[in-house]
Scaffold this active site. Structure first.
Site, PDB file in Angstrom:
ATOM      1  N   SER A  73      -1.246   4.949 -14.671  1.00 56.80           N
ATOM      2  CA  SER A  73      -2.114   4.758 -15.851  1.00 56.80           C
ATOM      3  C   SER A  73      -2.523   3.322 -16.127  1.00 56.80           C
ATOM      4  CB  SER A  73      -1.481   5.347 -17.122  1.00 56.80           C
ATOM      5  OG  SER A  73      -1.629   6.742 -17.144  1.00 56.80           O
ATOM      6  N   THR A  74      -2.122   2.359 -15.286  1.00 62.02           N
ATOM      7  CA  THR A  74      -2.408   0.955 -15.604  1.00 62.02           C
ATOM      8  C   THR A  74      -3.735   0.453 -15.046  1.00 62.02           C
ATOM      9  OG1 THR A  74      -1.203   0.128 -13.671  1.00 62.02           O
ATOM     10  CG2 THR A  74       0.054   0.406 -15.715  1.00 62.02           C
ATOM     11  N   GLY A  75      -4.399   1.260 -14.246  1.00 63.13           N
ATOM     12  CA  GLY A  75      -5.693   0.858 -13.699  1.00 63.13           C
ATOM     13  C   GLY A  75      -6.820   1.324 -14.601  1.00 63.13           C
ATOM     14  N   GLY A 127      -9.084   4.362  -7.028  1.00 62.40           N
ATOM     15  CA  GLY A 127      -7.781   3.711  -7.025  1.00 62.40           C
ATOM     16  C   GLY A 127      -6.776   4.359  -6.099  1.00 62.40           C
ATOM     17  N   VAL A 128      -5.548   4.488  -6.582  1.00 61.29           N
ATOM     18  CA  VAL A 128      -4.450   5.075  -5.807  1.00 61.29           C
ATOM     19  C   VAL A 128      -4.808   6.491  -5.370  1.00 61.29           C
ATOM     20  CG1 VAL A 128      -2.061   5.888  -5.983  1.00 61.29           C
ATOM     21  CG2 VAL A 128      -2.677   3.684  -6.923  1.00 61.29           C
ATOM     22  N   ASP A 129      -5.377   7.262  -6.269  1.00 62.84           N
ATOM     23  CA  ASP A 129      -5.726   8.658  -5.991  1.00 62.84           C
ATOM     24  C   ASP A 129      -6.658   8.758  -4.782  1.00 62.84           C
ATOM     25  OD1 ASP A 129      -5.892  11.421  -6.353  1.00 62.84           O
ATOM     26  OD2 ASP A 129      -7.223  11.292  -8.085  1.00 62.84           O
ATOM     27  N   ASP A 163       0.855  -1.186   0.000  1.00 57.23           N
ATOM     28  CA  ASP A 163       0.000   0.000   0.000  1.00 57.23           C
ATOM     29  C   ASP A 163       0.890   1.235   0.000  1.00 57.23           C
ATOM     30  OD1 ASP A 163      -1.650   2.141   0.685  1.00 57.23           O
ATOM     31  OD2 ASP A 163      -2.671   1.063   2.302  1.00 57.23           O
ATOM     32  N   ILE A 164       0.862   1.998  -1.075  1.00 56.63           N
ATOM     33  CA  ILE A 164       1.738   3.163  -1.212  1.00 56.63           C
ATOM     34  C   ILE A 164       1.509   4.191  -0.101  1.00 56.63           C
ATOM     35  CG2 ILE A 164       0.284   4.538  -2.766  1.00 56.63           C
ATOM     36  CD1 ILE A 164       2.959   5.082  -4.361  1.00 56.63           C
ATOM     37  N   ASN A 222      -5.989  12.426 -11.332  1.00 58.08           N
ATOM     38  CA  ASN A 222      -6.702  12.874 -12.523  1.00 58.08           C
ATOM     39  C   ASN A 222      -6.404  14.366 -12.718  1.00 58.08           C
ATOM     40  OD1 ASN A 222      -8.622  14.460 -10.981  1.00 58.08           O
ATOM     41  ND2 ASN A 222      -9.651  12.531 -10.488  1.00 58.08           N
TER      42      ASN A 222
END
Length: 181
Positions: free
Chosen positions: A125-127, A40-42, A18-19, A32
């Protein structure tokens, strides 16, 4: 001959986790264009950092794709959050590779400006943006290796992979580009 020094490879770590829990100077947010949170991460970074992060992001006025902006980390272990906007995958003929590479360079430039020594990246960008994982990983690792070769002040770049599939791809690409470590 490669475009990076062997020492650059020694500064890369690939971890699964978990970042928002990374004990580094800065974490990178796959944001975004509005910078006002999302999924997601954001979303995870905004939740973990607290409402102060959103307030600071509101003052930044968004961010173009391929660029980055920096805020404080607030309730995160990291002092800084570097927000970068990755490209949405549209088949590969719309400058997606160059924009993704720019995300990594812009983020690392801001890190150097702030004296960051240790930084953690997600798989940008991979999600939801559907950039093909292996292609994105190769771009990420190459850009980081090039940057580390030119900026010895950065001591560690961590690629933090949320799931085992992403972790496996990152490990494979790092091993291919750096050799067995």
């Amino acid at each position: 001959m490669t475009e990076w020094s062997p020492q650059a490879c020694k500064k890369i770590a690939v971890v699964q986790g978990d970042i928002t829990r990374e004990q580094v100077d800065a974490i990178v947010n796959a944001a975004n264009r509005s910078l006002l949170g999302g999924g997601g991460v954001d979303g995870a970074i905004h939740r973990a950092a607290g409402p102060e992060l959103l307030e600071e992001c509101r003052r930044l006025g968004g961010c173009p794709t391929g660029q980055a902006k920096i805020t404080r980390g607030y309730r995160l272990p990291a002092k800084w959050v570097i927000h970068t906007v990755g490209p949405v995958w549209r088949g590969g003929a719309h400058g997606e590779d160059q924009l993704l590479a720019s995300c990594y360079r812009s983020s690392l430039d801001l890190a150097v400006e702030k004296g960051v020594r240790r930084i953690a990246f997600p798989a940008i960008s991979t999600g939801a943006y559907r950039f093909p994982l292996e292609r994105a990983t190769r771009i990420a690792v190459r850009e980081v290796l090039r940057f580390l070769s030119e900026h010895p002040g950065i001591e560690e770049v961590r690629f933090v992979c949320f799931d085992s599939g992403t972790y496996t791809v990152y490990r494979k690409v790092v091993e291919e580009l750096c050799g067995e470590r």
